[in-house]
Write an enzyme that holds these catalytic residues in place. Structure first.
Site, PDB file in Angstrom:
ATOM      1  N   MET A 108       0.946  -1.271  -0.019  1.00  0.00           N
ATOM      2  CA  MET A 108       0.086  -0.012   0.000  1.00  0.00           C
ATOM      3  C   MET A 108       0.845   1.388   0.066  1.00  0.00           C
ATOM      4  O   MET A 108       0.732   2.153   0.952  1.00  0.00           O
ATOM      5  CB  MET A 108      -0.755   0.069   1.184  1.00  0.00           C
ATOM      6  CG  MET A 108      -1.781   1.236   1.314  1.00  0.00           C
ATOM      7  SD  MET A 108      -3.068   1.229   0.050  1.00  0.00           S
ATOM      8  CE  MET A 108      -4.555   0.208   0.897  1.00  0.00           C
ATOM      9  N   PRO A 109       1.597   1.436  -1.020  1.00  0.00           N
ATOM     10  CA  PRO A 109       2.334   2.783  -1.154  1.00  0.00           C
ATOM     11  C   PRO A 109       1.616   3.930  -1.446  1.00  0.00           C
ATOM     12  O   PRO A 109       0.605   3.843  -2.196  1.00  0.00           O
ATOM     13  CB  PRO A 109       3.473   2.512  -2.351  1.00  0.00           C
ATOM     14  CG  PRO A 109       2.885   1.507  -3.179  1.00  0.00           C
ATOM     15  CD  PRO A 109       1.768   0.601  -2.251  1.00  0.00           C
ATOM     16  N   ILE A 110       1.952   5.102  -0.636  1.00  0.00           N
ATOM     17  CA  ILE A 110       1.306   6.312  -1.369  1.00  0.00           C
ATOM     18  C   ILE A 110       2.258   7.102  -1.807  1.00  0.00           C
ATOM     19  O   ILE A 110       3.214   7.356  -1.490  1.00  0.00           O
ATOM     20  CB  ILE A 110       0.922   6.925   0.195  1.00  0.00           C
ATOM     21  CG1 ILE A 110       0.100   6.157   1.059  1.00  0.00           C
ATOM     22  CG2 ILE A 110       0.340   8.362  -0.037  1.00  0.00           C
ATOM     23  CD1 ILE A 110      -0.103   6.634   2.184  1.00  0.00           C
ATOM     24  N   VAL A 166      -1.641   3.799  -3.953  1.00  0.00           N
ATOM     25  CA  VAL A 166      -2.346   5.038  -3.954  1.00  0.00           C
ATOM     26  C   VAL A 166      -1.536   5.964  -4.776  1.00  0.00           C
ATOM     27  O   VAL A 166      -0.511   6.244  -4.140  1.00  0.00           O
ATOM     28  CB  VAL A 166      -2.899   5.567  -2.611  1.00  0.00           C
ATOM     29  CG1 VAL A 166      -3.811   6.862  -2.728  1.00  0.00           C
ATOM     30  CG2 VAL A 166      -3.840   4.344  -1.975  1.00  0.00           C
ATOM     31  N   LYS A 210       5.908   6.911  -0.454  1.00  0.00           N
ATOM     32  CA  LYS A 210       5.922   6.199   1.147  1.00  0.00           C
ATOM     33  C   LYS A 210       5.463   4.754   1.137  1.00  0.00           C
ATOM     34  O   LYS A 210       4.349   4.720   0.818  1.00  0.00           O
ATOM     35  CB  LYS A 210       4.753   7.386   2.100  1.00  0.00           C
ATOM     36  CG  LYS A 210       5.334   8.807   2.126  1.00  0.00           C
ATOM     37  CD  LYS A 210       4.883   9.461   3.115  1.00  0.00           C
ATOM     38  CE  LYS A 210       5.148  10.992   3.087  1.00  0.00           C
ATOM     39  NZ  LYS A 210       5.000  11.538   4.540  1.00  0.00           N
TER      40      LYS A 210
END
Lengths: 71, 71, 71, 71, 71, 71
Positions: B1-3, B43, C7
């Site tokens: 779930m990298p942003i 995301v 991130k």
């Protein structure tokens, strides 16, 4: 190559271009002087946000400003 | 779930929906391939900022573009 | 001069230097190709965060990974 | 003095002022209660982003919403 | 109550406390002077990131520094 | 799919895992309740920063805490 992000409330019609330029220039030069790195690389990104979206202590800056005016 | 956050200058009328979709899709797939994690979780948030709010070396991208056109 | 921030959770010992380089290079080139701007200006900043600090749906990625292993 | 940033998609006409105030107030108080620090210092910044700029798994939230409506 | 975030590479052992204090103080005062708002509210957050995690044009700052030393 | 980032000072040995879980869970549920969207999608990222890197009014939180203890 520092990345400096400035998030501020949009008040009194918003920051003028001159104010933003002065801020970005000053921050870039200060950084350069303190760390002895070229200012040419500093990236400054200025974001103005509605006082309706900015909260301090759970209270919008819109409301805080209203209460300051009453006093 | 990298942003993944992309902050870019809004130029030439702004990025089209097609460009933004291609960028987000490509970044998500690249991340997935390199780290062997599902791309379904990535995301990507794309923000376009006025060239008046974006400064490099203390100079606005607006001014930088003007000077590039003169040359 | 886009600023791309990634991130991600630090897992399996963390991303290797090779993985991070590949990711940054690929994102920069993709951006350059889509928007027809030089890739030399793209800034990519990769941050790895502990799975104890990353929550999805109120559950830490640490716990999510534990539950995935059980299944 | 925690800084809490909330980035969300702008949907159904956007969040109302009441919703944003409730969110900021609740987050500030929760933080204060858990960490036993005064809530008066918490800064909450709420940003709404177009569903065209928000991608999950390489797909825009605009498209995701369309597909959800069809089902 | 501006929020100023400074993301920089950690080089030569890292920024000293004195350098960081000088930077934060200078930025806060500059902001206050330009916008005529109290400096007491400015929040400055300084983050130093490994040169292995910071990429310009797809190349890590680690590599860029090595190449600069050779020249 | 809101992204909520919490940046706080690391004090008294740092936040415990229990505190962070409670914070993330509470924020996710509050968001879900206010906006009537599933909490399963909320991403919360908690970052603790050294009081040496966090400045209010140009003064580090380290110094502010020292002065508060004297009083």
């Amino acid at each position: 190559m520092p990345i400096i992000s400035v998030k501020m409330t949009k008040e009194d019609g918003g920051a003028t271009l001159e104010q933003k330029e002065e801020l970005a220039k000053s921050i870039s030069e200060t950084f350069s002087k303190i760390f002895n790195r070229p200012s040419s690389n500093a990236v400054v990104l200025i974001e103005e946000h509605s006082t309706d979206n900015y909260y301090i202590g759970g209270k919008s800056v819109t409301k805080i400003r209203e209460q300051q005016k009453i006093k």
